[in-house]
Design an enzyme around this catalytic site. Structure first.
Site, PDB file in Angstrom:
ATOM      1  N   GLU B  49      37.020  50.514  43.761  1.00 22.18           N
ATOM      2  CA  GLU B  49      37.310  49.438  42.813  1.00 22.18           C
ATOM      3  C   GLU B  49      36.086  48.590  42.474  1.00 22.18           C
ATOM      4  O   GLU B  49      36.003  48.008  41.391  1.00 22.18           O
ATOM      5  CB  GLU B  49      38.433  48.535  43.341  1.00 22.18           C
ATOM      6  CG  GLU B  49      39.814  49.195  43.371  1.00 22.18           C
ATOM      7  CD  GLU B  49      40.100  49.929  44.674  1.00 22.18           C
ATOM      8  OE1 GLU B  49      39.158  50.132  45.473  1.00 22.18           O
ATOM      9  OE2 GLU B  49      41.267  50.295  44.897  1.00 22.18           O
ATOM     10  N   PHE B 111      53.161  44.776  53.001  1.00 17.23           N
ATOM     11  CA  PHE B 111      52.156  45.843  52.945  1.00 17.23           C
ATOM     12  C   PHE B 111      51.268  45.663  51.713  1.00 17.23           C
ATOM     13  O   PHE B 111      51.758  45.471  50.613  1.00 17.23           O
ATOM     14  CB  PHE B 111      52.847  47.214  52.892  1.00 17.23           C
ATOM     15  CG  PHE B 111      51.871  48.351  52.767  1.00 17.23           C
ATOM     16  CD1 PHE B 111      50.962  48.619  53.784  1.00 17.23           C
ATOM     17  CD2 PHE B 111      51.831  49.136  51.620  1.00 17.23           C
ATOM     18  CE1 PHE B 111      50.036  49.653  53.658  1.00 17.23           C
ATOM     19  CE2 PHE B 111      50.911  50.172  51.494  1.00 17.23           C
ATOM     20  CZ  PHE B 111      50.012  50.429  52.515  1.00 17.23           C
ATOM     21  N   GLN B 112      49.971  45.736  51.916  1.00 18.71           N
ATOM     22  CA  GLN B 112      48.964  45.561  50.862  1.00 18.71           C
ATOM     23  C   GLN B 112      49.120  44.230  50.126  1.00 18.71           C
ATOM     24  O   GLN B 112      48.831  44.134  48.940  1.00 18.71           O
ATOM     25  CB  GLN B 112      48.968  46.741  49.882  1.00 18.71           C
ATOM     26  CG  GLN B 112      48.407  48.023  50.532  1.00 18.71           C
ATOM     27  CD  GLN B 112      48.130  49.143  49.554  1.00 18.71           C
ATOM     28  OE1 GLN B 112      48.778  49.254  48.511  1.00 18.71           O
ATOM     29  NE2 GLN B 112      47.164  49.999  49.890  1.00 18.71           N
ATOM     30  N   LYS B 161      54.814  43.422  41.306  1.00 19.00           N
ATOM     31  CA  LYS B 161      55.419  44.707  40.917  1.00 19.00           C
ATOM     32  C   LYS B 161      56.797  44.526  40.274  1.00 19.00           C
ATOM     33  O   LYS B 161      57.128  45.205  39.303  1.00 19.00           O
ATOM     34  CB  LYS B 161      55.525  45.610  42.149  1.00 19.00           C
ATOM     35  CG  LYS B 161      55.943  47.035  41.822  1.00 19.00           C
ATOM     36  CD  LYS B 161      55.830  47.930  43.054  1.00 19.00           C
ATOM     37  CE  LYS B 161      56.094  49.390  42.665  1.00 19.00           C
ATOM     38  NZ  LYS B 161      55.970  50.281  43.834  1.00 19.00           N
ATOM     39  N   MET B 480      12.392  45.025  49.213  1.00 23.33           N
ATOM     40  CA  MET B 480      12.110  43.595  49.056  1.00 23.33           C
ATOM     41  C   MET B 480      12.168  42.897  50.410  1.00 23.33           C
ATOM     42  O   MET B 480      11.361  42.012  50.704  1.00 23.33           O
ATOM     43  CB  MET B 480      13.102  42.964  48.075  1.00 23.33           C
ATOM     44  CG  MET B 480      12.766  41.534  47.692  1.00 23.33           C
ATOM     45  SD  MET B 480      11.144  41.394  46.882  1.00 23.33           S
ATOM     46  CE  MET B 480      11.615  41.500  45.149  1.00 23.33           C
TER      47      MET B 480
END
Lengths: 185, 575
Positions: B49, B111-112, B161, B480
């Site tokens: 993502e 969940f999630q 949802k 760097m």
């Protein structure tokens, strides 16, 4: 002053003057949308930007249920007031900001205090509350709860005088404020 | 017309003119992925993502249109937190739609589940948790409005949802008043009184500098800036976020200011008596020590975000407004002056500037051709690239060399991570840029450390036939950090060695469906670039094995004054 970014005038030096005993706090009266999470957005902004809050009070406005008013007392030692206002104004849920300098505002605060009292102290504390225009709001066998409302300095004084007694619990509301009215109107 | 919440969301994106979105589905966002099959919107399936977010940013920076990404709840949403923070720092219009667990489950550690509006409150311009299906069109329209107007920035729309599955009667908000944004009123026009004061300051300055930032690109103000520069003859510096806003080939261009800026750009600002800041924000990487920065300069500061005026440096004239509109107002104010000169005689100032340019040009040593110099790779890439090639960089030494040694001649040809300094930005951002501008050649100039963070998105590029080109300046180090340890930590190298051939970048590229090319000696560089430029049907990765000891110069050490700029050792005797 309503924050109007379009006509912002830059000020050299940034921080407001505080010579001659000028206060180090300012009051912001912030009209916000009455939506979930708004208080978290405002509080989060202050902590994220390193601005200090002295006190904060929130309540719905009478005029319109879509809005709430947050009264924030800001420590102007930690950040220029202009910066605080401009950053607050960027929050999408903030509708308007009024800056109230203490000289131009009426400020009030309320304190609830529970004091443990013996037979001799009981009448002294009740008398002290009376002097400050307060009320006894709850009475127990050996305790009293007193409410005093007024200018924040008055609450400070009351709190100071209570120090010689056995204060069990004390809760101040933080101040709320509105602009002083012009006598001509 | 009855739609489900999911259908309404996709239709709202279509109404906003979205042609492409980047994302990865999962449980909570599943309902919204169904109508995508029937939509005109192209969906690009990413492998992580974070890639979706940076692709959407690259798309936005290359096209000027907002980038759109879609992810599921919980880890899907937290994986896109870095792109949101990156877009917030660089004021990139980014719209993220995240799935959320069903409303009855919110707050139950389902969940999630993750409180993503809480997590992203400080790194989005605004975010919304939709709790009523009827709000979907209005919130999507508001999200685009907030992301793209005023100071642009990222927004997040969190969609539970169950709301996606509920029916609603379709509508589309007709006007801004229908968006329910009573507290959102960005200013664009500058106050004419202040614009007049700015014109007066410009007319009286002897050592003015136009300090141009990313706001000029956001405001599509490159043409107006060109007119102002031509009209006044004032030298121009373009910050890391503004490369391309003013042509590097223009005689008034001094290049980039800041920690690794051109000596002349840094020093001209330092000696200036008037900084005309257009859409820049006095970032610490530009100012060095703020207290000693440009001590004699008065300041005109134009920014669409009023909170930037006085945040770091108090301006003498601070104008809240859109850079294009304010520059145009400023030109009109100069016209109104009639025959009066709009600037002082700047010849003595230019004489001084030319001396700095002659004495301290950008410089590196080729060390008799023993190793591939990273700066030389950038120069050869530049010289072989078609006009208006889009250059994308990650963060680190390679980014500074790309910004220094490329010649940017038109706006929106430079895509990089500025404020946040997000390593791993280049690969996905270049994919997004190429999707937005398929007509352009897109070269990502990346470091080996950065490449390893997000390289898997080249699988996305191969699968979707997005032919980006990636040049890895592979010095086998987190370069760097290595440079700072060499200069400021007595050469005590701590956790910066990566290895030149673990992983084998050519094999890795080939495994991801790309062409892999390796250049090990200076003689290999030209042919490798030529081969890479000849391939246009798939992504190409070139592993340039560069000199590990090369450092970026000039350099202003962190916290030091810009007066203490360190030039290349070859030039030190001239200071």
């Amino acid at each position: 002053m309503t924050a109007d970014p379009g006509t912002l005038r830059a000020v050299r030096g940034g921080r407001p003057m505080r010579s001659g005993g000028a206060p180090r706090h300012h009051i912001l009266s912030v009209l916000v949308e009455n939506k979930a999470g708004v208080l978290a957005r405002v509080a989060g902004l202050f902590s994220r930007r390193g601005f200090n809050i002295y006190s904060l009070a929130v309540a719905p406005t009478d005029e319109d249920e879509r809005f709430s008013r947050i009264t924030i007392v800001v420590d102007v030692e930690t950040a220029p007031l202009e910066q605080v206002i401009m950053q607050l104004d960027k929050l999408v849920n903030v509708v308007s900001i009024d800056e109230l300098s203490p000289a131009e505002a009426v400020e009030r605060e309320l304190v609830l205090v529970t004091v443990a009292v013996g037979p001799t102290e009981r009448s002294q504390v009740i008398q002290l509350a009376g002097v400050f225009g307060g009320d006894v709001v709850s009475v127990g066998g050996d305790r009293l709860t007193i409410m005093v409302a007024g200018r924040p300095e008055k609450i400070d004084d009351f709190e100071g005088l209570l120090e010689q007694y056995n204060v069990v619990e004390l809760q101040r509301t933080g101040r709320v404020a509105l602009p002083k009215l012009d006598r001509r109107h | 017309m009855k739609l489900t919440g999911a259908q309404a969301l996709i239709k709202s994106l279509e109404m906003q003119g979205v042609d492409v979105m980047f994302g990865l589905p999962g449980g909570a966002i599943l309902p919204v992925y169904d109508p995508i099959i029937d939509s005109s919107i192209r969906h690009i399936l990413v492998r992580h993502e974070q890639g979706a977010g940076h692709m959407a940013e690259g798309y936005a920076m290359a096209t000027g249109r907002p980038g759109v990404a879609m992810v599921t709840s919980g880890p899907g949403a937290t994986n896109i937190v870095t792109p949101l923070a990156n877009a917030y720092m660089d004021s990139t219009p980014l719209i993220v739609v995240s799935g959320q667990v069903a409303t009855p489950s919110i707050g139950t550690d389902a969940f999630q589940e993750c409180d993503i509006t809480g997590v992203t409150m400080g790194i989005t311009k605004h975010n919304w948790l939709i709790k009523d299906v009827a709000d979907i069109p209005r919130v999507v329209a508001a999200a685009f409005h907030v992301a793209t107007t005023g100071r642009p920035g990222p927004v997040l729309v969190d969609l539970p949802k169950d709301i996606s599955n509920q029916p609603m009667e379709w509508y589309w908000p007709e006007t801004i008043d229908d968006l329910d944004l009573p507290g959102y009123h960005p200013v664009t026009l500058g106050d004419p009184v202040l614009v007049g004061q700015a014109a007066e300051l410009i007319a009286s300055a002897h050592r003015p500098v136009l300090y141009v930032g990313g706001g000029v690109l956001k405001a599509r103000a490159a043409e107006a800036l060109r007119a102002l520069a031509d009209r006044t003859g004032i030298p121009v510096v373009t910050t890391l976020m503004a490369r391309g806003a003013f042509p590097d080939s223009h005689p008034q261009a001094l290049g980039m200011p800041g920690m690794h800026g051109h000596y002349t750009a840094v020093t001209a600002m330092q000696r200036s008596d008037l900084l005309i800041n257009l859409g820049a924000r006095f970032d610490d990487r530009v100012t060095g020590n703020v207290r000693t920065f440009a001590p004699e300069a008065k300041v005109i500061h134009v920014d669409i975000d009023p909170a930037e005026l006085g945040k770091v440096r108090m301006p003498d004239v601070g104008i809240a407004g859109d850079c294009r509109q304010v520059i145009e107002e400023l030109l009109l104010a100069m016209d109104a002056h009639g025959d009066a000169p709009v600037v002082q005689d700047l010849e003595p100032w230019w004489h001084q500037i030319r001396q700095w340019q002659e004495r301290f040009p950008l410089h590196y040593s080729d060390d008799d051709g023993r190793a591939i110099k990273p700066q030389s790779v950038v120069e050869q890439l530049r010289d072989a690239a078609p006009p208006d090639t889009i250059v994308v960089a990650g963060v680190g030494q390679h980014q500074m060399w790309a910004s220094q040694f490329w010649t940017f001649d038109s706006p929106y040809t430079w895509v990089n991570s500025g404020g946040a300094g997000t390593m791993g930005f280049a690969v996905p951002a270049s994919i997004g840029a190429k999707v937005g501008r398929p007509d352009r050649t897109v070269w990502a100039i990346d470091g080996d450390g950065c490449f390893q963070m997000t390289a898997q998105e080249l699988v996305t590029a191969s699968a979707e036939q997005i032919p980006v080109k990636i040049a890895i300046l592979n010095n086998a180090y987190l370069g760097m950090v290595r440079q700072w340890q060499e200069m400021f930590y007595e050469e005590r190298y701590s956790e910066v060695y990566l290895s030149p051939d673990l992983p084998d970048y050519v094999k890795w590229a080939e495994a991801m469906g790309c062409v892999g090319i390796r250049a090990e000696t200076p003689e290999d560089v030209g042919p490798a670039i030529e081969k890479a430029n000849s391939i246009d049907d798939r992504p190409v990765v070139v592993d340039f094995r560069t000199d590990a000891f090369e450092k970026v110069f000039p350099m202003v050490p962190a916290g030091a004054s810009n007066d203490d700029i360190v030039v290349h050792p070859d030039q030190a005797a001239q200071r």
